[in-house]
Design an enzyme around this catalytic site. Structure first.
Site, short mmCIF file in Angstrom:
data_model
loop_
_atom_site.label_atom_id
_atom_site.label_comp_id
_atom_site.label_asym_id
_atom_site.label_seq_id
_atom_site.Cartn_x
_atom_site.Cartn_y
_atom_site.Cartn_z
N VAL A 143 0.83 -1.21 0.00
CA VAL A 143 0.00 0.00 0.00
C VAL A 143 0.87 1.26 0.00
O VAL A 143 0.71 2.14 -0.85
CB VAL A 143 -0.95 -0.02 1.22
CG1 VAL A 143 -1.62 1.32 1.43
CG2 VAL A 143 -2.00 -1.11 1.02
N ASP B 64 10.06 3.58 6.57
CA ASP B 64 9.85 2.16 6.84
C ASP B 64 10.89 1.71 7.86
O ASP B 64 12.05 2.13 7.78
CB ASP B 64 9.99 1.32 5.56
CG ASP B 64 9.28 -0.02 5.69
OD1 ASP B 64 8.24 -0.23 5.02
OD2 ASP B 64 9.76 -0.87 6.48
N THR C 194 -1.96 -4.55 9.51
CA THR C 194 -2.96 -4.75 10.57
C THR C 194 -3.32 -6.24 10.57
O THR C 194 -4.36 -6.63 10.04
CB THR C 194 -4.21 -3.87 10.34
OG1 THR C 194 -4.58 -3.95 8.95
CG2 THR C 194 -3.97 -2.44 10.73
N CYS D 190 -5.66 -9.50 3.12
CA CYS D 190 -6.97 -8.87 3.33
C CYS D 190 -8.10 -9.86 3.63
O CYS D 190 -8.69 -9.82 4.71
CB CYS D 190 -7.33 -8.03 2.12
SG CYS D 190 -6.19 -6.66 1.87
N ARG E 104 1.53 -14.32 1.68
CA ARG E 104 0.91 -14.14 3.01
C ARG E 104 -0.42 -14.90 3.08
O ARG E 104 -1.26 -14.78 2.20
CB ARG E 104 0.69 -12.64 3.28
CG ARG E 104 2.01 -11.91 3.51
CD ARG E 104 1.80 -10.45 3.72
NE ARG E 104 1.29 -9.78 2.53
CZ ARG E 104 0.99 -8.50 2.48
NH1 ARG E 104 1.12 -7.74 3.54
NH2 ARG E 104 0.56 -7.96 1.36
N1 LIG Z 1 -1.84 -5.52 0.22
C1 LIG Z 1 -3.02 -5.14 -0.18
O1 LIG Z 1 -3.42 -5.50 -1.26
C2 LIG Z 1 -3.88 -4.21 0.65
C3 LIG Z 1 -5.02 -3.66 0.05
C4 LIG Z 1 -5.81 -2.80 0.80
C5 LIG Z 1 -5.49 -2.53 2.12
N2 LIG Z 1 -4.40 -3.10 2.70
C6 LIG Z 1 -4.09 -2.73 4.08
O2 LIG Z 1 -3.02 -1.80 4.09
C7 LIG Z 1 -2.20 -2.00 5.25
C8 LIG Z 1 -0.75 -2.25 4.81
O3 LIG Z 1 -0.72 -3.45 4.09
P1 LIG Z 1 0.46 -3.80 3.08
O4 LIG Z 1 -0.04 -4.91 2.23
O5 LIG Z 1 0.99 -2.57 2.43
O6 LIG Z 1 1.56 -4.35 4.10
P2 LIG Z 1 3.08 -4.74 3.76
O7 LIG Z 1 3.45 -5.80 4.72
O8 LIG Z 1 3.25 -4.98 2.29
O9 LIG Z 1 3.89 -3.41 4.09
C9 LIG Z 1 3.95 -2.86 5.35
C10 LIG Z 1 5.28 -2.15 5.50
O10 LIG Z 1 5.22 -1.45 6.73
C11 LIG Z 1 6.48 -1.56 7.35
N3 LIG Z 1 6.28 -1.29 8.76
C12 LIG Z 1 5.73 -2.07 9.70
N4 LIG Z 1 5.66 -1.42 10.87
C13 LIG Z 1 6.17 -0.19 10.66
C14 LIG Z 1 6.37 0.94 11.47
N5 LIG Z 1 6.00 0.95 12.74
N6 LIG Z 1 6.95 2.02 10.92
C15 LIG Z 1 7.32 2.03 9.63
N7 LIG Z 1 7.15 0.99 8.80
C16 LIG Z 1 6.57 -0.10 9.31
C17 LIG Z 1 6.98 -2.94 7.01
O11 LIG Z 1 8.38 -3.03 7.11
C18 LIG Z 1 6.47 -3.08 5.57
O12 LIG Z 1 7.45 -2.67 4.64
C19 LIG Z 1 -2.84 -3.12 6.02
O13 LIG Z 1 -3.72 -2.59 6.96
C20 LIG Z 1 -3.63 -3.87 4.95
O14 LIG Z 1 -4.71 -4.57 5.49
C21 LIG Z 1 -3.57 -3.92 1.98
#
Ligand SMILES: NC(=O)c1ccc[n+]([C@@H]2O[C@H](COP(=O)([O-])OP(=O)(O)OC[C@H]3O[C@@H](n4cnc5c(N)ncnc54)[C@H](O)[C@@H]3O)[C@@H](O)[C@H]2O)c1
Length: 401
Positions: A11, A29, A83, A257, A325
């Site tokens: 995201v 990050d 999350t 998700c 995942r």
């Molecule tokens: N992946 C999807 O397709 C998608 C779609 C819609 C919503 N979401 C939501 O978006 C959110 C993020 O998901 P994602 O898929 O991008 O996750 P991800 O695991 O791909 O990326 C998360 C990133 O955050 C970093 N991170 C973790 N804790 C941190 C902190 N305290 N400070 C800074 N960086 C930190 C991690 O190192 C990682 O690079 C979640 O709530 C998810 O449910 C994801």
């Protein structure tokens, strides 16, 4: 205008790439190797081209960091951290808490904080705002808004520009500033009356998918017991031009998700005394698919899998992405091993998983297709073992659901 985006995963990096065309973006990050790679212009996310990232870097509009003080002078902060569920399958907001701490500790002027991470209704108002205030010692009053992310990694027809985006601020000023921010790179912004509506809509979208996938998975079992082809039956039902939406059976649901978000909705429902029986049951049906599939494979193979070599084809949770995942492959492998099978896996897109490299697509007693990437041919899959069970519905001539 300077923007900090906390979390540079699927995201956060996607938003960074779009925002980086219009604003100065600081991608924060806490994974240092991700930060180093991004600063070299190398994207680790499908859908974000390294060349686009490099262009933003060259224009001075993107920089990754893991140093909190680097975000001190931004105007907008977007939260995009995971999350997940805790070990006991409850909402786990520890990453959000850490992001709040980064904001509270480092930003001492008033900014707009937008949450894009998926969570239950009330997270922005009752969790994020109070925590940032606590960590910052209430030095400043920020604006708060939510805009749930709808990115579908690997998808090409819908992107940040043409996917409608919901948003709502805690105040009218927060809503106005949020609209201004996204309007540079999103064509269709839809304001809803409260952050809670936006948060709930996001959870309901994914719960809708989870429940329908469970329904079609149950129907696949019914169709098999009746001796009819589930895919032909679904295609037949899909000729109805209204009131029907086609979902297809699978080994279960995966990704960050669909297996996770409905549990956030169920948790908040139960906390408020509302039923979530349907959501809970759908989750169980999807999880049980792996065992049903292994039962079918065992029955087709003389009633025992002891000592048989089984090759799992495609361990990513969906086609053409490297994301593993919550992949359904995990549970299928567990059940196969519990029954004495010797399991390996092949995936053209996922090169290593659990520290193991992809095995060749050949030489097994049994092949089980979980995810079929476009780069893998049906012929190669059919040639990989004398018995092939396909859970994807994409390998004509194989046994399957
Ligand atoms: N992946 C999807 O397709 C998608 C779609 C819609 C919503 N979401 C939501 O978006 C959110 C993020 O998901 P994602 O898929 O991008 O996750 P991800 O695991 O791909 O990326 C998360 C990133 O955050 C970093 N991170 C973790 N804790 C941190 C902190 N305290 N400070 C800074 N960086 C930190 C991690 O190192 C990682 O690079 C979640 O709530 C998810 O449910 C994801």
């Amino acid at each position: 205008m300077k923007v900090a985006i906390i979390g540079q995963g699927y995201v956060g990096l996607t938003i960074s790439a779009y925002a980086g065309e219009h604003y100065e973006v600081c991608g924060f990050d806490n994974n240092l190797s991700v930060v180093h790679q991004l600063n070299k212009g190398i994207s680790h996310i499908e859908g974000v081209k390294s060349s686009d990232l490099q262009n933003c870097i060259n224009a001075g509009r993107y920089r990754a960091t893991n140093t909190g003080s680097d975000i001190a002078d931004v105007d907008i902060v977007v939260i995009a951290v995971p999350t997940p569920l805790s070990k006991d399958r409850k909402p786990d907001l520890t990453f959000i808490d850490a992001a709040c701490k980064t904001i509270g500790d480092n930003i001492k002027k008033s900014v707009l904080v937008i949450n894009e991470s998926t969570s239950f209704p009330g997270t922005l108002r009752n969790y994020i705002k109070p925590r940032i205030e606590k960590y910052s010692g209430l030095v400043v009053e920020h604006l708060y808004a939510i805009s749930p992310e709808r990115v579908d990694p690997g998808r090409e027809d819908y992107n940040q520009k043409n996917t409608p985006r919901l948003y709502a601020g805690l105040t009218p000023e927060a809503s106005k500033r949020t609209r201004e921010f996204y309007s540079k790179f999103c064509d269709n912004l839809i304001e809803v009356s409260s952050p809670e509506v936006a948060e709930a809509a996001k959870l309901f979208e994914n719960t809708f998918r989870q429940v329908n996938i469970a329904l079609v998975n149950e129907f696949a079992q019914i169709a098999h017991s009746l001796g009819i082809n589930v895919y032909e039956t679904l295609d037949a039902a899909n000729t109805k031009p209204y009131g029907f939406m086609k979902f297809t059976p699978s080994a279960g649901v995966g990704g960050h998700c669909i297996p996770v978000d409905p549990t956030y909705l169920a948790a908040v429902a139960e906390e408020n005394g509302a039923p979530a029986t349907f959501i809970r049951r759908a989750n169980e049906v999807n999880l049980e698919m792996s065992e049903y599939i292994v039962d079918r494979i065992q029955a087709d193979n003389g009633g025992s899998l002891q000592g048989k070599s089984v090759l799992i084809v495609g361990v990513a949770y969906k086609p053409n992405v490297a994301d593993v995942r919550e992949t359904a492959a995990e549970l299928v492998i567990k059940h196969l091993r519990d029954r004495g099978a010797v399991v390996s896996w092949h995936d053209e897109v996922v090169s290593t998983w659990h520290g193991v490299s992809s095995a060749p697509l050949s030489g097994a007693d049994i092949a089980v297709v979980i995810t079929k990437h476009d780069v893998v041919s049906e012929q190669d899959i059919l040639a990989s073992a004398p018995y092939v069970f396909d859970t994807s519905g994409k390998v004509a001539g194989a046994k399957g659901l």
